[in-house]
Write a protein that holds these residues in place. Sequence first.
Motif, mmCIF file in Angstrom:
data_model
loop_
_atom_site.group_PDB
_atom_site.id
_atom_site.type_symbol
_atom_site.label_atom_id
_atom_site.label_comp_id
_atom_site.label_asym_id
_atom_site.label_seq_id
_atom_site.Cartn_x
_atom_site.Cartn_y
_atom_site.Cartn_z
ATOM 1 N N PRO A 181 110.158 -23.213 -30.223
ATOM 2 C CA PRO A 181 109.217 -23.419 -30.981
ATOM 3 C C PRO A 181 108.934 -24.016 -32.454
ATOM 4 C CG PRO A 181 109.639 -21.131 -31.068
ATOM 5 C CD PRO A 181 110.574 -21.761 -30.402
ATOM 6 N N LEU A 182 110.263 -24.719 -32.606
ATOM 7 C CA LEU A 182 110.538 -25.205 -33.707
ATOM 8 C C LEU A 182 109.346 -26.248 -34.198
ATOM 9 C CD1 LEU A 182 112.406 -25.737 -36.120
ATOM 10 C CD2 LEU A 182 113.496 -27.530 -34.844
ATOM 11 N N GLU A 183 108.979 -26.946 -33.479
ATOM 12 C CA GLU A 183 107.817 -28.034 -33.965
ATOM 13 C C GLU A 183 106.369 -27.296 -34.215
ATOM 14 O OE1 GLU A 183 108.273 -31.228 -34.296
ATOM 15 O OE2 GLU A 183 110.311 -31.052 -33.884
ATOM 16 N N ILE A 184 106.181 -26.066 -33.470
ATOM 17 C CA ILE A 184 105.038 -25.327 -33.911
ATOM 18 C C ILE A 184 105.113 -24.733 -35.246
ATOM 19 C CG2 ILE A 184 103.649 -23.249 -33.365
ATOM 20 C CD1 ILE A 184 104.786 -23.570 -30.431
ATOM 21 N N MET A 214 115.062 -28.183 -41.904
ATOM 22 C CA MET A 214 114.528 -27.059 -42.765
ATOM 23 C C MET A 214 114.853 -25.627 -41.925
ATOM 24 S SD MET A 214 110.465 -26.481 -43.410
ATOM 25 C CE MET A 214 109.635 -24.933 -43.492
ATOM 26 N N LEU A 215 115.023 -25.724 -40.811
ATOM 27 C CA LEU A 215 115.125 -24.284 -39.890
ATOM 28 C C LEU A 215 116.017 -24.549 -38.605
ATOM 29 C CD1 LEU A 215 111.460 -23.152 -39.495
ATOM 30 C CD2 LEU A 215 113.389 -22.214 -41.196
ATOM 31 N N GLY A 216 116.812 -25.553 -38.287
ATOM 32 C CA GLY A 216 117.533 -25.669 -37.301
ATOM 33 C C GLY A 216 118.787 -24.715 -37.134
ATOM 34 N N TRP A 217 119.048 -24.075 -38.510
ATOM 35 C CA TRP A 217 120.373 -23.280 -38.415
ATOM 36 C C TRP A 217 119.599 -21.850 -38.502
ATOM 37 C CZ3 TRP A 217 119.869 -19.625 -42.505
ATOM 38 C CH2 TRP A 217 118.615 -20.131 -43.425
ATOM 39 N N THR A 218 118.466 -21.739 -38.066
ATOM 40 C CA THR A 218 117.863 -20.303 -38.182
ATOM 41 C C THR A 218 116.884 -20.019 -36.731
ATOM 42 O OG1 THR A 218 116.779 -18.360 -38.989
ATOM 43 C CG2 THR A 218 116.127 -20.500 -39.893
ATOM 44 N N PRO A 219 117.242 -20.502 -35.675
ATOM 45 C CA PRO A 219 116.550 -20.395 -34.233
ATOM 46 C C PRO A 219 116.214 -19.158 -33.864
ATOM 47 C CG PRO A 219 118.997 -20.921 -33.723
ATOM 48 C CD PRO A 219 118.940 -20.902 -35.337
ATOM 49 N N PHE A 220 116.855 -18.080 -34.421
ATOM 50 C CA PHE A 220 116.597 -16.653 -34.054
ATOM 51 C C PHE A 220 115.567 -16.053 -34.915
ATOM 52 C CE2 PHE A 220 121.102 -17.529 -32.991
ATOM 53 C CZ PHE A 220 121.133 -17.451 -31.807
ATOM 54 N N SER A 221 114.898 -16.746 -35.930
ATOM 55 C CA SER A 221 114.037 -15.900 -36.888
ATOM 56 C C SER A 221 112.582 -16.669 -36.653
ATOM 57 C CB SER A 221 114.654 -15.686 -38.278
ATOM 58 O OG SER A 221 114.585 -17.152 -38.642
ATOM 59 N N TYR A 222 112.752 -17.954 -36.733
ATOM 60 C CA TYR A 222 111.205 -18.216 -36.918
ATOM 61 C C TYR A 222 110.495 -18.035 -35.586
ATOM 62 C CZ TYR A 222 113.218 -22.535 -34.650
ATOM 63 O OH TYR A 222 113.993 -23.392 -33.771
ATOM 64 N N PRO A 223 110.929 -17.834 -34.506
ATOM 65 C CA PRO A 223 110.001 -17.619 -33.346
ATOM 66 C C PRO A 223 109.339 -16.426 -33.483
ATOM 67 C CG PRO A 223 112.021 -18.404 -32.339
ATOM 68 C CD PRO A 223 112.385 -18.264 -33.996
ATOM 69 N N PHE A 224 109.993 -15.517 -34.014
ATOM 70 C CA PHE A 224 109.353 -13.926 -34.109
ATOM 71 C C PHE A 224 108.420 -13.938 -35.325
ATOM 72 C CE2 PHE A 224 113.556 -13.723 -32.198
ATOM 73 C CZ PHE A 224 113.219 -13.376 -30.801
ATOM 74 N N ASN A 225 108.841 -14.797 -36.187
ATOM 75 C CA ASN A 225 107.708 -15.033 -37.369
ATOM 76 C C ASN A 225 106.320 -15.495 -36.475
ATOM 77 O OD1 ASN A 225 109.262 -14.281 -39.451
ATOM 78 N ND2 ASN A 225 109.944 -16.322 -39.883
ATOM 79 N N LEU A 226 106.456 -16.557 -35.791
ATOM 80 C CA LEU A 226 105.289 -17.080 -35.149
ATOM 81 C C LEU A 226 104.695 -16.102 -34.267
ATOM 82 C CD1 LEU A 226 106.406 -20.400 -33.924
ATOM 83 C CD2 LEU A 226 104.728 -20.177 -35.632
#
Length: 168
Positions: A3-6, A98-110
């Motif tokens: 969901p990086l693009e979202i 911006m966020l490619g290094w942290t794929p385990f956090s932004y999905p759960f923020n969403l």
Amino acid sequence: EDPLEITTGLWFAGAWTVWNTLTPAQQALTDPDFRAEALLGEKFSLLDIQRLHLQRGALGSHMRQFMQRFDLLVTPSVAVPAFEARPAGHSPMDPAAMLGWTPFSYPFNLTQQPASTVPCGLTAAGLPIGLQFVGPMFGDALVLRASRAYEAARPADVDFKRPVAPAS
């Protein structure tokens, strides 16, 4: 799907909104990365933003259903070892930078799922490694209890001593 693009689409659109509340003098003083994020947000139409919100809602629904089978998810905190702090504007702004290094956090923020990170060790180079606990929506107390239980079982101040440089 990732969901990086979202995440970044909504972030950039939000940055563009904030950017437009600033005076030119305030804009001149902003962090160069914020400016770059805001300018990336300029390209999004209202329809684009509504589609991103719909995708976010679908992802949240999917994760709520998924979490009915599990109490917690456990992941690394980030996908890479710790890296040097870098100055603002160090590289061109895009979603991966911006966020490619942290794929385990932004999905759960969403998906609005609670998550916590606790230290769990060091790399061979002595860099810290984190463990992330993720719970179902509104499962904050469960995530905090799991984090505290892990910290009690593996105290960072005892188990994760950094290597000491030899005296010169």
